[in-house]
Design a protein around this motif. Structure first.
Motif, PDB file in Angstrom:
ATOM      1  N   ALA A 150       1.218  -1.121   0.190  1.00 31.87           N
ATOM      2  CA  ALA A 150      -0.214   0.153   0.181  1.00 31.87           C
ATOM      3  C   ALA A 150       1.214   1.592   0.092  1.00 31.87           C
ATOM      4  O   ALA A 150       1.638   1.298   0.439  1.00 31.87           O
ATOM      5  N   LYS A 151       0.976   2.551  -0.295  1.00 36.00           N
ATOM      6  CA  LYS A 151       0.844   3.374  -0.735  1.00 36.00           C
ATOM      7  C   LYS A 151       1.007   3.801   0.934  1.00 36.00           C
ATOM      8  O   LYS A 151       2.541   4.844   0.728  1.00 36.00           O
ATOM      9  N   LEU A 152       0.431   3.705   2.177  1.00 40.97           N
ATOM     10  CA  LEU A 152       0.370   4.149   3.558  1.00 40.97           C
ATOM     11  C   LEU A 152       1.122   2.442   4.548  1.00 40.97           C
ATOM     12  O   LEU A 152       0.181   1.951   4.420  1.00 40.97           O
ATOM     13  N   ARG A 153       2.308   2.259   4.615  1.00 42.48           N
ATOM     14  CA  ARG A 153       2.605   0.799   4.612  1.00 42.48           C
ATOM     15  C   ARG A 153       3.074   0.864   6.455  1.00 42.48           C
ATOM     16  O   ARG A 153       3.591   1.640   6.954  1.00 42.48           O
ATOM     17  N   LEU A 154       2.045   0.223   7.326  1.00 35.93           N
ATOM     18  CA  LEU A 154       1.844   0.568   8.824  1.00 35.93           C
ATOM     19  C   LEU A 154       2.679  -0.650   9.213  1.00 35.93           C
ATOM     20  O   LEU A 154       3.091  -1.677   8.920  1.00 35.93           O
ATOM     21  N   PRO A 155       3.680  -0.263  10.200  1.00 37.06           N
ATOM     22  CA  PRO A 155       4.272  -1.338  11.162  1.00 37.06           C
ATOM     23  C   PRO A 155       3.320  -2.184  12.312  1.00 37.06           C
ATOM     24  O   PRO A 155       3.535  -2.437  13.236  1.00 37.06           O
ATOM     25  N   LEU A 156       2.451  -2.945  11.074  1.00 33.77           N
ATOM     26  CA  LEU A 156       1.241  -3.827  12.035  1.00 33.77           C
ATOM     27  C   LEU A 156       1.407  -5.747  10.972  1.00 33.77           C
ATOM     28  O   LEU A 156       1.318  -4.831  10.534  1.00 33.77           O
ATOM     29  N   LYS A 157       1.218  -6.517  12.108  1.00 28.11           N
ATOM     30  CA  LYS A 157       1.548  -7.010  11.493  1.00 28.11           C
ATOM     31  C   LYS A 157       0.618  -8.046  11.828  1.00 28.11           C
ATOM     32  O   LYS A 157      -0.304  -7.889  12.710  1.00 28.11           O
ATOM     33  N   ASP A 273      -0.062   6.649  -9.200  1.00 32.94           N
ATOM     34  CA  ASP A 273       1.002   5.814 -10.500  1.00 32.94           C
ATOM     35  C   ASP A 273       2.485   6.374  -9.879  1.00 32.94           C
ATOM     36  O   ASP A 273       3.714   6.021 -10.016  1.00 32.94           O
ATOM     37  N   ASN A 274       2.084   7.453  -8.793  1.00 32.83           N
ATOM     38  CA  ASN A 274       3.276   8.878  -9.332  1.00 32.83           C
ATOM     39  C   ASN A 274       3.731   9.067  -7.993  1.00 32.83           C
ATOM     40  O   ASN A 274       4.321   9.740  -7.650  1.00 32.83           O
ATOM     41  N   ALA A 275       3.379   8.502  -7.082  1.00 27.13           N
ATOM     42  CA  ALA A 275       2.916   8.741  -5.427  1.00 27.13           C
ATOM     43  C   ALA A 275       3.736   7.277  -4.844  1.00 27.13           C
ATOM     44  O   ALA A 275       3.901   6.845  -5.353  1.00 27.13           O
ATOM     45  N   LEU A 276       4.543   7.799  -4.346  1.00 28.85           N
ATOM     46  CA  LEU A 276       6.238   7.468  -3.852  1.00 28.85           C
ATOM     47  C   LEU A 276       4.984   6.637  -1.996  1.00 28.85           C
ATOM     48  O   LEU A 276       5.025   7.277  -1.597  1.00 28.85           O
ATOM     49  N   GLN A 277       5.816   4.976  -2.172  1.00 27.05           N
ATOM     50  CA  GLN A 277       5.318   4.803  -1.257  1.00 27.05           C
ATOM     51  C   GLN A 277       6.050   5.257   0.189  1.00 27.05           C
ATOM     52  O   GLN A 277       6.941   5.810   0.776  1.00 27.05           O
ATOM     53  N   LYS A 278       4.973   5.511   1.911  1.00 27.04           N
ATOM     54  CA  LYS A 278       5.461   5.919   2.380  1.00 27.04           C
ATOM     55  C   LYS A 278       4.971   5.135   3.772  1.00 27.04           C
ATOM     56  O   LYS A 278       4.583   4.058   3.851  1.00 27.04           O
TER      57      LYS A 278
END
Length: 347
Positions: A150-157, A273-278
């Motif tokens: 995802a474009k916003l990656r959370l540190p959850l498992k 497409d042009n958005a970087l992943q955070k």
């Protein structure tokens, strides 16, 4: 045999402790509670009277793990309520969930034969409290919390993903054991009807073999030759098991992306497409205000109260932007309003 052991122990001037032992009598496939075993003139308790724990696993007269699944669900519910009652901030409660409660729940899930449907019920409870603690709406998809692409990656498992990876690792360890007796015996790991660990491991191995045939392909913005490739045909032992586990995680993540594509509102990030992943880390979350975390998640998944969303939710009738007189969406408010751009409102 017990009488002979009693004679030998008396000759050695030693004594048995029957209270620390358990007895079990099985006749024609059924437990016989009438048979009593004694040693040193003392009765050995039966498993039905006093369950016994061995290597972290409880054994009782039922010889089944049905009750253990219900006990794990109750343990998860009690843990979530205990974390919810404490006076910590929401992000601290999520940290307690990820690093204290979930590891505590994974052990019984891996030791006992608990079906995947029970684990899904536990994850549903966890997701409910996680959304509340993060300050996001209850309708937020689980893709937002666990998807690594995802474009916003959370540190959850995800506890369901960890459960599947743990079962797959156990199966791979039994199949690749150096002991010839263990290796020849076909392991039977029950995970229910919905998901079978044997099929998942076989599918992962087939995907790895196909990747060997295709070769190394470039899938990100890194330069050619910047990453090293791991080949299934050359891997051995632990490296092979790790490749299988990683492939199962990739398959799970691909299904999350497929689910996001089918969501017209919360899955709009699949077209960026042009958005970087955070990728958020726990260190960044510590220094962020709770409302900022909530705003960041809701802005990515289009859950902010823009006029278009308020009309969709039945809270308003006019979706018009008061500045540009266009349709006021989240994208229009944050980056696309021409009047706001000309007036220098964007910084």
């Amino acid at each position: 045999m017990l009488e002979r052991l009693d004679v030998l122990m008396a000759w050695c001037r030693m004594k048995f402790k029957p209270k620390k032992s358990r007895s079990l009598s099985v006749r024609k496939g059924k437990i016989d509670a009438t048979t009593i075993f004694t040693v040193a003139s003392q009765q050995i308790p039966t498993v039905s009277q006093e369950p016994v724990k061995s290597v972290g696993r409880w054994y009782d007269s039922s010889m089944k793990d049905t009750k253990r699944g219900l006990e794990t669900v109750e343990l998860a519910t009690e843990g979530l309520l205990a974390i919810n009652r404490c006076g910590l901030q929401g992000k601290l409660k999520v940290w307690c969930l990820q690093f204290m409660l979930i590891p505590k729940l994974l052990w019984p899930l891996l030791v006992y034969e608990i079906c995947s449907t029970t684990v899904e019920a536990i994850e549903a409870k966890i997701n409910k409290f996680t959304r509340r603690w993060l300050g996001v709406p209850p309708g937020l998809t689980d893709v937002a919390m666990y998807c690594r692409k995802a474009k916003l990656r959370l540190p959850l498992k995800s506890i369901l993903e960890e459960y599947k990876c743990g079962k797959a690792r156990l199966l791979s360890m039994l199949e690749d054991s150096e002991d010839p007796v263990v290796k020849t015996v076909q392991p039977t790991i029950k995970t229910g009807r919905k998901w079978k660990v044997v099929e998942a491991v076989d599918e992962a191995k087939e995907c790895l073999k196909i990747k060997d045939v295709i070769g190394k392909t470039q899938t990100d913005r890194k330069g050619l030759g910047s990453s090293t490739a791991k080949w299934w045909s050359k891997a051995e032992g632990k490296e092979k098991r790790d490749m299988v586990i990683n492939e199962i995680r990739l398959n799970k993540d691909s299904r999350r992306v497929q689910k996001a594509v089918q969501q017209p509102q919360q899955g709009q990030w699949t077209n960026w497409d042009n958005a970087l992943q955070k990728s958020l880390t726990w260190n960044e979350i510590w220094h962020m205000a709770p409302l900022r975390i909530s705003f960041l998640i809701r802005s990515v998944y289009d859950l902010l109260p823009s006029n278009a969303n308020l009309v969709r939710w039945g809270k308003k009738e006019d979706p018009t932007c008061p500045l540009c007189q266009g349709r006021q969406t989240t994208e229009d408010v944050l980056s696309s309003c021409k009047i706001a751009l000309s007036q220098g409102r964007y910084t």
